[in-house]
Design a protein around this motif. Structure first.
Motif, PDB file in Angstrom:
ATOM      1  N   LEU A  28       0.819  -1.249   0.056  1.00 19.81           N
ATOM      2  CA  LEU A  28       0.030   0.162   0.167  1.00 19.81           C
ATOM      3  C   LEU A  28       0.831   1.170   0.117  1.00 19.81           C
ATOM      4  O   LEU A  28       0.470   2.319  -0.352  1.00 19.81           O
ATOM      5  N   TRP A 131     -12.525  -4.885  -6.736  1.00 21.30           N
ATOM      6  CA  TRP A 131     -12.541  -3.865  -5.785  1.00 21.30           C
ATOM      7  C   TRP A 131     -11.451  -2.578  -6.214  1.00 21.30           C
ATOM      8  O   TRP A 131     -11.767  -1.504  -5.911  1.00 21.30           O
ATOM      9  N   ASN A 177     -11.896   3.185  -6.052  1.00 20.21           N
ATOM     10  CA  ASN A 177     -11.951   3.955  -4.965  1.00 20.21           C
ATOM     11  C   ASN A 177     -10.504   3.901  -4.164  1.00 20.21           C
ATOM     12  O   ASN A 177     -10.083   3.034  -3.520  1.00 20.21           O
TER      13      ASN A 177
ATOM     14  N   TYR B 119     -13.680  -8.707   1.335  1.00 14.96           N
ATOM     15  CA  TYR B 119     -14.460  -7.522   1.513  1.00 14.96           C
ATOM     16  C   TYR B 119     -14.119  -6.828   2.877  1.00 14.96           C
ATOM     17  O   TYR B 119     -13.772  -5.655   2.883  1.00 14.96           O
ATOM     18  N   MET B 121     -11.319  -6.975   4.607  1.00 22.59           N
ATOM     19  CA  MET B 121      -9.977  -6.652   4.321  1.00 22.59           C
ATOM     20  C   MET B 121      -9.732  -5.211   3.347  1.00 22.59           C
ATOM     21  O   MET B 121      -9.099  -4.299   3.868  1.00 22.59           O
ATOM     22  N   ASN B 122     -10.678  -5.223   2.226  1.00 23.41           N
ATOM     23  CA  ASN B 122     -10.752  -4.085   1.438  1.00 23.41           C
ATOM     24  C   ASN B 122     -11.197  -2.954   2.381  1.00 23.41           C
ATOM     25  O   ASN B 122     -11.067  -1.923   2.150  1.00 23.41           O
ATOM     26  N   ILE B 125      -8.665  -1.589   5.081  1.00 29.39           N
ATOM     27  CA  ILE B 125      -7.788  -0.404   4.383  1.00 29.39           C
ATOM     28  C   ILE B 125      -8.328   0.523   3.539  1.00 29.39           C
ATOM     29  O   ILE B 125      -7.644   1.077   2.439  1.00 29.39           O
ATOM     30  N   ARG B 127     -10.266   0.628   0.883  1.00 26.88           N
ATOM     31  CA  ARG B 127     -10.173   0.255  -0.640  1.00 26.88           C
ATOM     32  C   ARG B 127     -11.747   0.501  -1.226  1.00 26.88           C
ATOM     33  O   ARG B 127     -12.131   0.695  -2.398  1.00 26.88           O
ATOM     34  N   THR B 128     -12.397   0.410  -0.291  1.00 23.80           N
ATOM     35  CA  THR B 128     -13.976   0.574  -0.651  1.00 23.80           C
ATOM     36  C   THR B 128     -14.682   1.168   0.558  1.00 23.80           C
ATOM     37  O   THR B 128     -14.354   0.982   1.581  1.00 23.80           O
ATOM     38  N   ASP B 129     -15.956   1.889   0.188  1.00 22.82           N
ATOM     39  CA  ASP B 129     -16.719   2.347   1.099  1.00 22.82           C
ATOM     40  C   ASP B 129     -18.169   1.887   1.263  1.00 22.82           C
ATOM     41  O   ASP B 129     -19.085   2.462   1.602  1.00 22.82           O
ATOM     42  N   MET B 130     -18.404   0.862   0.580  1.00 19.67           N
ATOM     43  CA  MET B 130     -19.487   0.124   0.586  1.00 19.67           C
ATOM     44  C   MET B 130     -19.780  -0.503   1.949  1.00 19.67           C
ATOM     45  O   MET B 130     -18.983  -1.080   2.698  1.00 19.67           O
ATOM     46  N   PHE B 135     -22.923  -4.479   0.051  1.00 18.71           N
ATOM     47  CA  PHE B 135     -22.228  -5.377  -0.378  1.00 18.71           C
ATOM     48  C   PHE B 135     -23.053  -6.603  -0.784  1.00 18.71           C
ATOM     49  O   PHE B 135     -22.712  -7.302  -2.007  1.00 18.71           O
TER      50      PHE B 135
END
Lengths: 293, 172
Positions: A28, A131, A177, B119, B121-122, B125, B127-130, B135
């Motif tokens: 990251l 993702w 995102n 999901y 893990m993302n 960090i 990587r998603t704001d869902m 989801f």
């Protein structure tokens, strides 16, 4: 000794979680270049992908062609009606380009923010786990592709180059995102307003144009394009059209939903464009006090 | 000869996932739904159950690493999740009888676990704001339907092949 085995398994799990966190942290981090094992693996995989994706594209292209044939008549009628308009527009563009060139000559100003040099590329892969929206293209640093170049299709901006290897490169789409995935944009109209593309609404499938001044009067169907002020993208690349304007969450600025001009799903050929104007140094763009910190 | 096929099949699944999302425009048919192919996961779970557990975990590890490096660019997530889900699947199969319908459901459960894990893990960090309900609605359900179709298509031929693969392993 079952107790012993249970402990061993637990230790393996804990150690792998620690390694997992370390690896995620490592990847990251803002990296200018990938490590060489990564580059090697990606290029090798890219080579195999090229072999497989070409026939697949031909196969899919055949079905698409058949589908296209069905509504050819309708399309033809529509296009014919647009043709007259086009001729007029073309003449206008030509005279404007000439005038622009003359004026530039008078001013002795050669380069502008909108200058760019395109490189053609074909998409050979896409990140299946959706993702982080990434594309893999078949041109790399040997073809002159570098990090942060912008990527467009014939209908609009789609993203920027995330990193490049010898023979392939990765493109990050606007719809992914990521906090670093921002574009400085402007709404074209009688008066130009500036804002920033920050994020993508999954449910509406629209880009979010934030930080537009509160007093700005923006209407539906106005064109949004890059402003070139962010230092990464050239200016005047079309992003999309305004669909709806709403007040921001704090009510201080406005936010617009922008319908992207390019389709983010069905992408085959792209153009990678290099900004003609030099990129400003980061230290020039932030204030001096911040630099001292 | 029989044994050399397996890496080929799994590599094909690996590459086909990318081509699948590239070509298939489900989004243009069913708006704002995401389908994610997990063909690699399904084939690894089948290998673990019908072939050999050791080989299944090994393929999970190797292809997990490849998946992370080539596609997601965040190393670690699939590297960790693929062997873990394969391990859980083999652990479940210890108490179940290996009927093809049950194995198919375990594979589907594996896909669900993988999606949930990735999901989370993302989400951690950013990587998603869902949110979770979004989801499940937008991503998980369509994904499960797609993978169920894939499992139904592939289950019987893959089982036949893996049985002969296990046979070849035993003869060595």
């Amino acid at each position: 000794m079952p107790q012993f085995f249970l402990n061993k398994r637990l230790i393996i799990l804990l150690v792998s979680i620690i390694i997992l966190v370390a690896l995620i942290g490592f990847s990251l981090k803002e990296r200018d270049e990938l490590t060489w094992p990564e580059q090697f693996m990606k290029d090798t995989a890219g080579w195999v992908q090229t072999l497989v994706s070409r026939p697949a594209h031909y196969f899919a292209g055949f079905f698409e062609n058949v589908k296209d044939l069905q509504n050819t008549y309708e399309e033809n009628k529509q296009l014919k009606s647009r043709l007259n308009e086009l001729a007029q527009l073309k003449a206008e563009v030509q005279s404007l380009t000439e005038e622009n060139k003359e004026l530039r000559d008078i001013l002795d100003k050669q380069d502008s923010l909108s200058d760019y040099e395109p490189i053609q590329a074909t998409v050979i892969g896409r990140n299946p786990d959706r993702w982080n929206e990434l594309l893999i293209i078949n041109k790399g640093s040997t073809n002159g592709i570098e990090k942060d170049m912008s990527v467009i299709t014939s209908t609009g901006l789609i993203g920027k180059v995330k990193n490049s290897r010898q023979f392939t490169a990765t493109v990050q789409l606007l719809s992914s995102n990521d906090a670093t995935n921002r574009v400085s944009a402007e709404v074209v109209g009688t008066e130009t307003y500036y804002g920033q593309i920050e994020g993508f609404d999954r449910e509406k499938e629209m880009l979010l144009l934030k930080r537009i001044p509160y007093e700005a009067k923006i209407e539906k169907d106005q064109i949004v394009q890059t402003s070139g002020m962010g230092g990464v993208f050239p200016s005047q690349l079309v992003i999309g059209t305004v669909e709806e304007v709403v007040p921001d969450e704090y009510g201080l600025t406005q936010m617009a939903y922008v319908k992207p001009g390019a389709n983010f799903y069905d992408i085959e050929h792209v153009m990678v464009v290099k900004r003609g104007m030099i990129q400003p140094e980061l230290s020039d763009m932030i204030g001096e006090e911040e630099e001292k910190k | 000869m029989k044994k050399a096929f397996l890496p080929l099949i799994i590599s094909l699944c690996f590459i086909f996932e990318s081509i699948f999302v590239e070509l298939l425009t489900v989004e243009s048919l069913v708006s704002n739904r995401m389908v994610v192919p997990h063909f690699l996961m399904v084939s690894i779970i089948f290998t673990t159950i019908y072939g050999s557990r050791k080989h299944g975990l090994m393929y999970g590890f190797i292809f997990g690493l490849l998946f992370d490096v080539v596609y997601t660019e965040i190393i670690g997530i699939y590297l960790f999740m693929l062997p873990l889900v394969a391990y859980i699947a083999s652990w479940i199969m210890k108490v179940m009888q290996s009927n093809i319908v049950i194995v198919s459901f375990v594979a589907l459960l594996g896909v669900t676990l993988l999606e949930l894990g990735v999901y989370e893990m993302n989400f951690i960090i950013h990587r998603t704001d869902m949110v979770f309900s979004q989801f499940v609605d937008i991503r998980l359900m369509p994904t499960l339907i797609l993978n169920l179709i894939f499992i139904v298509l592939i289950a019987i031929p893959l089982k036949k092949y893996l049985d002969s693969y296990a046979e070849a392993l035993r003869n060595d």
